[in-house]
Design a protein around this motif. Structure first.
Motif, PDB file in Angstrom:
ATOM      1  N   LEU A  19       0.828  -1.201   0.000  1.00 30.07           N
ATOM      2  CA  LEU A  19       0.000   0.000   0.000  1.00 30.07           C
ATOM      3  C   LEU A  19       0.864   1.252   0.000  1.00 30.07           C
ATOM      4  CD1 LEU A  19      -2.664  -1.030   2.687  1.00 30.07           C
ATOM      5  CD2 LEU A  19      -2.886  -1.187   0.198  1.00 30.07           C
ATOM      6  N   ASP A  20       0.465   2.243  -0.786  1.00 32.64           N
ATOM      7  CA  ASP A  20       1.113   3.542  -0.714  1.00 32.64           C
ATOM      8  C   ASP A  20       0.713   4.228   0.590  1.00 32.64           C
ATOM      9  OD1 ASP A  20       2.251   3.181  -3.208  1.00 32.64           O
ATOM     10  OD2 ASP A  20       0.584   4.137  -4.265  1.00 32.64           O
ATOM     11  N   PRO A  21       1.553   5.110   1.132  1.00 35.07           N
ATOM     12  CA  PRO A  21       1.205   5.787   2.394  1.00 35.07           C
ATOM     13  C   PRO A  21      -0.125   6.531   2.281  1.00 35.07           C
ATOM     14  CG  PRO A  21       3.511   6.164   1.825  1.00 35.07           C
ATOM     15  CD  PRO A  21       2.886   5.507   0.625  1.00 35.07           C
ATOM     16  N   PHE A  22      -0.891   6.482   3.356  1.00 32.86           N
ATOM     17  CA  PHE A  22      -2.160   7.211   3.400  1.00 32.86           C
ATOM     18  C   PHE A  22      -2.467   7.567   4.847  1.00 32.86           C
ATOM     19  CE2 PHE A  22      -3.192   2.846   4.194  1.00 32.86           C
ATOM     20  CZ  PHE A  22      -4.313   2.840   5.011  1.00 32.86           C
ATOM     21  N   ASP A  23      -3.347   8.542   5.025  1.00 29.62           N
ATOM     22  CA  ASP A  23      -3.658   9.048   6.358  1.00 29.62           C
ATOM     23  C   ASP A  23      -4.695   8.154   7.018  1.00 29.62           C
ATOM     24  OD1 ASP A  23      -4.082  10.466   8.642  1.00 29.62           O
ATOM     25  OD2 ASP A  23      -4.629  12.349   7.661  1.00 29.62           O
ATOM     26  N   ASP A  24      -4.296   7.461   8.065  1.00 27.09           N
ATOM     27  CA  ASP A  24      -5.187   6.543   8.762  1.00 27.09           C
ATOM     28  C   ASP A  24      -5.282   6.907  10.244  1.00 27.09           C
ATOM     29  OD1 ASP A  24      -6.927   4.426   8.918  1.00 27.09           O
ATOM     30  OD2 ASP A  24      -5.379   2.964   9.346  1.00 27.09           O
ATOM     31  N   ARG A  25      -5.052   8.179  10.538  1.00 25.56           N
ATOM     32  CA  ARG A  25      -5.121   8.606  11.931  1.00 25.56           C
ATOM     33  C   ARG A  25      -6.573   8.797  12.373  1.00 25.56           C
ATOM     34  NH1 ARG A  25      -1.283  13.711  11.156  1.00 25.56           N
ATOM     35  NH2 ARG A  25      -2.660  13.811   9.363  1.00 25.56           N
ATOM     36  N   PRO A  26      -6.863   8.720  13.683  1.00 32.05           N
ATOM     37  CA  PRO A  26      -5.919   8.608  14.799  1.00 32.05           C
ATOM     38  C   PRO A  26      -5.491   7.178  15.127  1.00 32.05           C
ATOM     39  CG  PRO A  26      -8.130   8.832  15.641  1.00 32.05           C
ATOM     40  CD  PRO A  26      -8.239   8.941  14.138  1.00 32.05           C
ATOM     41  N   LYS A  47      -5.660   4.527  -1.106  1.00 28.63           N
ATOM     42  CA  LYS A  47      -6.101   4.938  -2.447  1.00 28.63           C
ATOM     43  C   LYS A  47      -5.294   4.273  -3.560  1.00 28.63           C
ATOM     44  CE  LYS A  47      -9.085   7.917  -0.779  1.00 28.63           C
ATOM     45  NZ  LYS A  47      -8.880   7.640   0.653  1.00 28.63           N
ATOM     46  N   SER A  48      -4.119   3.712  -3.244  1.00 32.76           N
ATOM     47  CA  SER A  48      -3.287   3.135  -4.298  1.00 32.76           C
ATOM     48  C   SER A  48      -2.297   2.142  -3.687  1.00 32.76           C
ATOM     49  CB  SER A  48      -2.528   4.233  -5.056  1.00 32.76           C
ATOM     50  OG  SER A  48      -1.727   4.996  -4.174  1.00 32.76           O
ATOM     51  N   ALA A  49      -1.761   1.288  -4.564  1.00 32.69           N
ATOM     52  CA  ALA A  49      -0.795   0.278  -4.130  1.00 32.69           C
ATOM     53  C   ALA A  49       0.005  -0.180  -5.339  1.00 32.69           C
ATOM     54  CB  ALA A  49      -1.497  -0.902  -3.470  1.00 32.69           C
ATOM     55  N   GLN A  50       1.217  -0.678  -5.069  1.00 34.74           N
ATOM     56  CA  GLN A  50       2.065  -1.182  -6.151  1.00 34.74           C
ATOM     57  C   GLN A  50       2.443  -2.620  -5.874  1.00 34.74           C
ATOM     58  OE1 GLN A  50       5.072   1.418  -7.593  1.00 34.74           O
ATOM     59  NE2 GLN A  50       6.291  -0.181  -8.571  1.00 34.74           N
ATOM     60  N   GLN A  51       2.473  -3.405  -6.947  1.00 34.13           N
ATOM     61  CA  GLN A  51       2.786  -4.817  -6.838  1.00 34.13           C
ATOM     62  C   GLN A  51       4.287  -5.022  -6.643  1.00 34.13           C
ATOM     63  OE1 GLN A  51       1.297  -7.009 -10.179  1.00 34.13           O
ATOM     64  NE2 GLN A  51       1.174  -8.952  -9.066  1.00 34.13           N
ATOM     65  N   THR A  52       4.619  -5.980  -5.813  1.00 28.57           N
ATOM     66  CA  THR A  52       6.028  -6.289  -5.556  1.00 28.57           C
ATOM     67  C   THR A  52       6.456  -7.580  -6.245  1.00 28.57           C
ATOM     68  OG1 THR A  52       5.463  -7.466  -3.521  1.00 28.57           O
ATOM     69  CG2 THR A  52       5.940  -5.115  -3.317  1.00 28.57           C
ATOM     70  N   THR A  53       5.530  -8.231  -6.941  1.00 32.65           N
ATOM     71  CA  THR A  53       5.819  -9.467  -7.671  1.00 32.65           C
ATOM     72  C   THR A  53       5.286  -9.328  -9.101  1.00 32.65           C
ATOM     73  OG1 THR A  53       3.744 -10.641  -7.246  1.00 32.65           O
ATOM     74  CG2 THR A  53       5.421 -10.704  -5.505  1.00 32.65           C
TER      75      THR A  53
END
Length: 242
Positions: A19-26, A47-53
């Motif tokens: 997962l790309d960084p996103f605001d999940d506070r608190p 909102k977005s993510a990148q595959q590692t495989t």
């Protein structure tokens, strides 16, 4: 017949997204697997993510703590229950950073209700000292035991999760009609277990009386987790549905 489904967790069905960084506070709100059963805040979802495989990306698959589904799974759910459940768009990229064709969503089943017949299924009540009572419903699928569902209780429903009685993990109950549509569409890599319907009304006083008695005698902070979550959402939003 009723079915319980969730995504398969296996090497072949894990395309390996970060997962790309996103605001999940608190506090983190993104660990609900295949579904939570209650409303979750759209603004706090990735909102977005990148595959590692370089593995294939299937119709339904795990993300870290969550799930992702293709457009055709969303279309199928909306065909049976339009406007009932949550779908959060998420942009997925392959290992090279290129967009993966198709629309993808994080799925959250929004209906939580009790329909499992605890007495008829023979579920064991667990009540540790000082803790709220709960029904043992963890490995029953693996043991091959029959689970009975109240047919009158689920009339008109196609996707739901348990409220006070739910199997361990993020299993979603689905109607036989919806399950047949999944098979017809050849949506793969969903674990499934058949459940048995019975013409028995689901009556809370008959099925979960120890839970009702506990919550009637305890402060809100000591209620069962599902009851507390349900009340918090009602207090926050004034409704449970979308």
């Amino acid at each position: 017949m009723v079915w319980a489904i969730k995504f398969e967790v296996s090497d072949r069905n894990n395309p390996g997204f970060k997962l790309d960084p996103f605001d999940d506070r608190p506090s983190p709100s993104r660990s609900y697997g295949f579904s939570k059963g209650f409303w979750v805040d759209p603004s706090r979802q990735p909102k977005s993510a990148q595959q590692t495989t370089k593995k294939l990306v299937h119709d339904v698959f795990p993300l870290p703590g969550l799930n992702a589904v293709r457009q055709r799974f969303k279309d199928l759910v909306e065909e049976f229950e339009p406007g009932v459940h949550q779908f959060f768009p998420i942009d997925l990229r392959d290992k090279q950073g290129e967009p993966i064709g198709d629309n993808f969503y994080i799925f959250n089943c929004m209906v939580s209700m009790d329909a499992v017949l605890a007495k008829e299924t023979g579920l064991e009540l667990k009540h540790p000292p000082g803790e709220p009572p709960e029904y043992y419903f963890e490995a029953i699928f693996g043991r091959g035991e029959k689970v009975f569902i109240s047919r009158p209780q689920i009339k008109g429903h196609h996707l739901w999760m348990g409220l006070h009685i739910r199997p361990h993990g993020s299993w979603v109950f689905v109607s036989d009609e919806f399950f047949a549509a999944i098979k017809k569409q050849k949506i793969k890599y969903l674990r499934s277990h058949p459940l048995h319907e019975a013409e028995i009304p689901w009556v809370a006083e008959d099925q979960i009386k120890p839970i009702l008695d506990w919550e009637a005698s305890q402060p809100f902070e000591k209620w069962c987790g599902a009851s507390r979550l349900r009340k918090n959402i009602l207090d926050q939003r004034g409704k449970l549905e979308l």
